[in-house]
Design a protein around this motif. Structure first.
Motif, PDB file in Angstrom:
ATOM      1  N   SER A 146     -10.263 -19.043 -53.808  1.00  0.00           N
ATOM      2  CA  SER A 146      -9.382 -20.182 -53.512  1.00  0.00           C
ATOM      3  C   SER A 146      -8.543 -19.837 -52.290  1.00  0.00           C
ATOM      4  O   SER A 146      -8.140 -18.689 -52.105  1.00  0.00           O
ATOM      5  CB  SER A 146      -8.488 -20.442 -54.724  1.00  0.00           C
ATOM      6  N   VAL A 147      -8.277 -20.836 -51.471  1.00  0.00           N
ATOM      7  CA  VAL A 147      -7.489 -20.614 -50.258  1.00  0.00           C
ATOM      8  C   VAL A 147      -6.827 -21.891 -49.771  1.00  0.00           C
ATOM      9  O   VAL A 147      -7.325 -22.988 -50.029  1.00  0.00           O
ATOM     10  CB  VAL A 147      -8.364 -20.076 -49.104  1.00  0.00           C
ATOM     11  N   PRO A 176      -0.896 -22.836 -52.519  1.00  0.00           N
ATOM     12  CA  PRO A 176      -0.750 -22.270 -53.850  1.00  0.00           C
ATOM     13  C   PRO A 176      -1.634 -23.047 -54.830  1.00  0.00           C
ATOM     14  O   PRO A 176      -1.712 -24.275 -54.753  1.00  0.00           O
ATOM     15  CB  PRO A 176       0.732 -22.502 -54.163  1.00  0.00           C
ATOM     16  N   GLU A 218      -2.736 -16.990 -38.374  1.00  0.00           N
ATOM     17  CA  GLU A 218      -2.173 -15.882 -37.603  1.00  0.00           C
ATOM     18  C   GLU A 218      -2.601 -14.517 -38.133  1.00  0.00           C
ATOM     19  O   GLU A 218      -2.576 -13.532 -37.391  1.00  0.00           O
ATOM     20  CB  GLU A 218      -0.641 -15.947 -37.648  1.00  0.00           C
ATOM     21  N   THR A 269       6.159 -14.760 -42.025  1.00  0.00           N
ATOM     22  CA  THR A 269       5.011 -15.620 -42.317  1.00  0.00           C
ATOM     23  C   THR A 269       5.352 -17.104 -42.391  1.00  0.00           C
ATOM     24  O   THR A 269       4.460 -17.944 -42.277  1.00  0.00           O
ATOM     25  CB  THR A 269       4.425 -15.248 -43.693  1.00  0.00           C
ATOM     26  N   ASP A 283       6.381 -18.313 -45.208  1.00  0.00           N
ATOM     27  CA  ASP A 283       6.188 -18.628 -46.627  1.00  0.00           C
ATOM     28  C   ASP A 283       7.277 -18.004 -47.491  1.00  0.00           C
ATOM     29  O   ASP A 283       7.766 -16.917 -47.206  1.00  0.00           O
ATOM     30  CB  ASP A 283       4.833 -18.094 -47.122  1.00  0.00           C
ATOM     31  N   ILE A 319       2.849 -16.921 -54.055  1.00  0.00           N
ATOM     32  CA  ILE A 319       3.340 -17.634 -52.882  1.00  0.00           C
ATOM     33  C   ILE A 319       3.888 -18.974 -53.369  1.00  0.00           C
ATOM     34  O   ILE A 319       3.221 -19.695 -54.119  1.00  0.00           O
ATOM     35  CB  ILE A 319       2.206 -17.891 -51.867  1.00  0.00           C
ATOM     36  N   GLY A 375      -4.331 -28.637 -47.895  1.00  0.00           N
ATOM     37  CA  GLY A 375      -4.651 -27.338 -47.294  1.00  0.00           C
ATOM     38  C   GLY A 375      -4.580 -27.335 -45.781  1.00  0.00           C
ATOM     39  O   GLY A 375      -4.835 -26.312 -45.153  1.00  0.00           O
TER      40      GLY A 375
HETATM   41  C1  6R9 Z   1      -6.044 -19.554 -44.485  1.00  0.00           C
HETATM   42  C2  6R9 Z   1      -5.164 -20.704 -44.211  1.00  0.00           C
HETATM   43  C3  6R9 Z   1      -1.610 -20.924 -43.841  1.00  0.00           C
HETATM   44  C4  6R9 Z   1      -0.622 -21.368 -44.902  1.00  0.00           C
HETATM   45  C5  6R9 Z   1       0.166 -20.206 -45.469  1.00  0.00           C
HETATM   46  C6  6R9 Z   1       0.498 -20.717 -46.854  1.00  0.00           C
HETATM   47  C7  6R9 Z   1      -0.728 -21.501 -47.250  1.00  0.00           C
HETATM   48  C8  6R9 Z   1      -2.905 -20.276 -47.604  1.00  0.00           C
HETATM   49  C9  6R9 Z   1      -2.711 -19.653 -49.676  1.00  0.00           C
HETATM   50  C10 6R9 Z   1      -1.533 -20.318 -49.299  1.00  0.00           C
HETATM   51  C11 6R9 Z   1      -0.647 -19.969 -51.399  1.00  0.00           C
HETATM   52  C12 6R9 Z   1      -2.800 -19.150 -51.020  1.00  0.00           C
HETATM   53  N1  6R9 Z   1      -1.701 -20.702 -48.013  1.00  0.00           N
HETATM   54  N2  6R9 Z   1      -3.538 -19.646 -48.609  1.00  0.00           N
HETATM   55  N3  6R9 Z   1      -0.511 -20.478 -50.153  1.00  0.00           N
HETATM   56  N4  6R9 Z   1      -1.748 -19.336 -51.834  1.00  0.00           N
HETATM   57  N5  6R9 Z   1      -3.906 -18.523 -51.483  1.00  0.00           N
HETATM   58  O1  6R9 Z   1      -5.011 -21.574 -45.032  1.00  0.00           O
HETATM   59  O2  6R9 Z   1      -4.549 -20.692 -42.988  1.00  0.00           O
HETATM   60  O3  6R9 Z   1      -4.276 -23.096 -42.245  1.00  0.00           O
HETATM   61  O4  6R9 Z   1      -3.016 -21.195 -41.156  1.00  0.00           O
HETATM   62  O5  6R9 Z   1      -2.438 -22.007 -43.449  1.00  0.00           O
HETATM   63  O6  6R9 Z   1      -1.324 -21.919 -46.008  1.00  0.00           O
HETATM   64  O7  6R9 Z   1       1.600 -21.553 -46.807  1.00  0.00           O
HETATM   65  O8  6R9 Z   1       1.291 -19.942 -44.676  1.00  0.00           O
HETATM   66  P1  6R9 Z   1      -3.587 -21.788 -42.391  1.00  0.00           P
END
Ligand code: 6R9
Length: 637
Positions: free
Chosen positions: A375-376, A379, A407, A489, A491, A503, A515
């Motif tokens: 997952s990505v 949160p 980044e 970051t 976050d 996060i 996302g």
């Molecule tokens: C890879 C990607 C980055 C922002 C990051 C955060 C959020 C990404 C997350 C997550 C919680 C996770 N984020 N993955 N928050 N859990 N597993 O998404 O890059 O588009 O630059 O976004 O996304 O807030 O700071 P990007």
């Protein structure tokens, strides 16, 4: 130190992690030794976060495509590198073996050269999710040109801004693309953009949708014709350009809390090592496994974990042109079954949207090939986590919740599949080489567990950004000036009693909508361009599927009495200026915005109203006109 690409037990993780903190340079050197270099480095790391100046593997020479292609030819030449699933399931899918991908990349690299591209030139790529997108990216890297991929959902204006910021010389696109039942007129959008782009000398157009397009003599050429020329010339091989480790590999634009999107710069050596290592390790990739990342190559996830990471590890990567819900809401599951996917990497927003169709959609689908899930992007809420775990993973697949950013280049805080004990909603623990810290409001590092704060990283890692293109000062102020000697970051995060990281979301004015990162300032600027708008303020609010929705408070006295039409006009304006992904979900017309006496918009109040929580708006006495708050509360949508 001898460290392998994959950790094999939790004990080993703890040990390797410790070593990576105590001896980061030896650790990364030992990881880097798993890659192919033309020449090894003179120095592993040279850094300071003040300027900032970050150099990994100085003096080393390489080409990332040799790692992604050439070095696999002998053992994996006839193994699939890319499995491509078209938007329309009736259309034939395509398989590209490593040998075929290599051949195509070399040929297209020669096309680029024939069209005047050379090392260091910036090349914009605006394409649908077809194999030629991956080929175009790799062909740029092959000749040392810097790619700047722009996601297919951005508007002509956004593309023009990005092309001009990087002074791109060439653009690679397609006549059109398909997403669900929507055709996307890519070349027309490019034509609109190019009206404002004096640096573009050549447009290479792939045939995909066979929609009519205007091809301008002397500027526009067809991909297929150019390949034909290469074949006639017999110019089929393309030796890789030998790059310095710190030469630029690509630029990728991303939104921040202020101004226009910035071009995050990644370099060849560190990025290669970082994406390859994190891919192999976090997913515990086994030779032969089929891996499906549902992202688009237009985002960092696609760069690092559809293209470079998996290919540098000789993986089989599935590329999907369409969307999860078309022609049926079972589309992802059909793909899993068709290609016998072993690793599925997707986003919480997709999971929530698929959940919403109900479990009937899952009946009769075969998930037995799945071994690992990822997952990505935002949160992941516990409900989605459990559904993913039980309904898709059948309770037997570890979920790798990977926290990282454009980044950071690659995964930062993430479980290692099957090794790190997981907890729903937690990205768990930092990967080896990553040193997260939490910082309180006074800028002090908070030690111990059961604490929360702003998430920072205190030591460089090879995949980190080096600068923001054309504006190093912006890189410094955005990431390295908030806290001394730390990378910030943006976050918020908590570290629980077990030292596990969760996060909590952005603490700056950046929204995360499905996302996608969207800067509130960017949306406000777009809304304010509408002729009847005086000013606006944009905040996020909780949205069941998207995670966050875009809520706009707009001062627009001159609507001619038709609110609905004015809303549509504003939405149209945002789509034109940024792209459909930034469209406000809610627009509330207000007579004024809550401002302090110094003229600052009190976003805290607007955020609460947008969230539907007006019980405690805090101190409003410092407002210029407190009455405006009552009016806004009343009219909340
Ligand atoms: C890879 C990607 C980055 C922002 C990051 C955060 C959020 C990404 C997350 C997550 C919680 C996770 N984020 N993955 N928050 N859990 N597993 O998404 O890059 O588009 O630059 O976004 O996304 O807030 O700071 P990007």
């Amino acid at each position: 130190m001898k460290t392998s690409m994959k950790i094999s037990s939790f004990e080993e993780y703890k040990q390797v992690y410790q070593q990576s903190v105590e001896h980061p340079e030896q650790f990364w050197e030992s990881i880097a030794n798993n890659f192919l270099w033309r020449k090894k480095w003179d120095k592993v790391l040279d850094w300071n976060f003040k300027d900032p100046s970050i150099k990994w593997f100085q003096g080393a020479k390489l080409n990332i495509t040799e790692n992604c292609l050439d070095r696999h030819l002998e053992a994996l030449g006839d193994k699939p590198a890319i499995l491509w699933e078209p938007n329309d399931p009736q259309e034939h899918h395509r398989v590209l073996t490593y040998q075929q991908l290599y051949d195509k990349v070399c040929q297209f690299a020669n096309v680029l050269k024939n069209n005047g591209a050379k090392k260091g030139d910036r090349i914009c790529i605006y394409m649908p999710m077809v194999p030629e997108l991956a080929i175009a990216v790799l062909a740029c890297a092959r000749i040392g040109a810097v790619h700047s991929v722009v996601f297919g959902g951005f508007s002509a204006q956004s593309i023009a801004d990005r092309i001009n910021d990087a002074a791109c010389k060439l653009i690679i696109t397609a006549d059109g693309g398909f997403r669900g039942n929507k055709p996307i007129p890519l070349k027309n959008i490019i034509d609109d953009a190019l009206v404002q782009c004096p640096t573009i000398e050549r447009v290479i157009v792939l045939t995909r949708s066979r929609t009519p397009v205007s091809m301008i003599k002397g500027r526009d050429v067809w991909w297929e014709d150019e390949i034909q020329k290469i074949e006639t010339q017999g110019n089929l091989e393309c030796p890789p350009e030998v790059m310095d480790a710190e030469d630029m590999l690509f630029i990728l634009y991303t939104s921040g809390s202020t101004g226009k999107p910035k071009g995050v710069v990644h370099t060849c050596g560190g990025y290669m090592v970082y994406t390859g290592y994190t891919f192999a390790n976090a997913f515990q990739y086994e030779p032969g496994e089929v891996y499906f990342c549902t992202a688009d190559i237009g985002w960092i996830t696609g760069h690092s974990y559809i293209a470079y990471g998996p290919l540098s590890q000789g993986a089989t990567t599935v590329m999907f042109e369409g969307i999860p819900s078309w022609p049926t809401p079972g589309r992802f599951w059909d793909i899993v079954e068709k290609y016998e996917v072993n690793i599925l990497y997707t986003a919480p927003t997709a999971i929530r949207s698929l959940m919403s169709f109900g479990d009937d959609v899952l009946k009769g689908k075969n998930f037995s090939s799945l071994r690992k899930l990822g997952s990505v992007g935002e949160p992941i809420n516990e409900e989605a986590w459990h559904w993913f775990d039980e309904k898709i993973g059948m309770g037997k697949c570890p979920i790798v919740d990977t926290w990282w950013q454009t980044e950071t280049g690659g995964f930062m805080i993430s479980p290692i599949a099957g090794i790190t004990p997981t907890k729903p909603g937690y990205a768990t623990l930092p990967l080896p080489g990553v040193q997260p810290v939490l910082v309180d409001e006074n800028g002090n590092i908070v030690e111990g567990n059961g604490v929360s704060g702003n998430l920072c990283i205190r030591f460089p890692w090879p995949g980190m950004l080096r600068t923001t293109y054309g504006d190093h000062e912006r890189c410094r102020t955005t990431y390295f000036a908030t806290y001394e000697n730390l990378y910030f970051t943006g976050d918020g995060c908590l570290r629980d009693e077990d030292g596990y990281y969760r996060i909590t979301g952005r603490v700056d004015d950046v929204l995360n909508v499905s996302g996608h990162r969207i800067g509130t300032a960017e949306v406000e600027n777009a809304i304010n361009m509408h002729s009847s708008v005086v000013e606006s303020a944009v905040v996020g609010y909780p949205h069941d599927i998207k995670g966050q929705g875009v809520y706009a408070f707009v001062v627009c006295p001159n609507k001619h009495g038709d609110d609905e039409l004015a809303r549509k006009d504003i939405i149209m304006t945002v789509s034109r200026i940024i792209g459909a992904i930034a469209k406000p979900d809610k627009i509330q017309f207000v007579s004024g915005l809550p401002k302090t006496r110094s003229g600052k918009i009190m976003r805290r109040i607007l955020r609460k109203i947008a969230e539907g929580d007006t019980s405690n708006l805090g101190d409003t006495s410092t407002l210029l006109d407190p009455a405006v708050v009552d009016e806004i509360k009343e009219g909340a949508l």
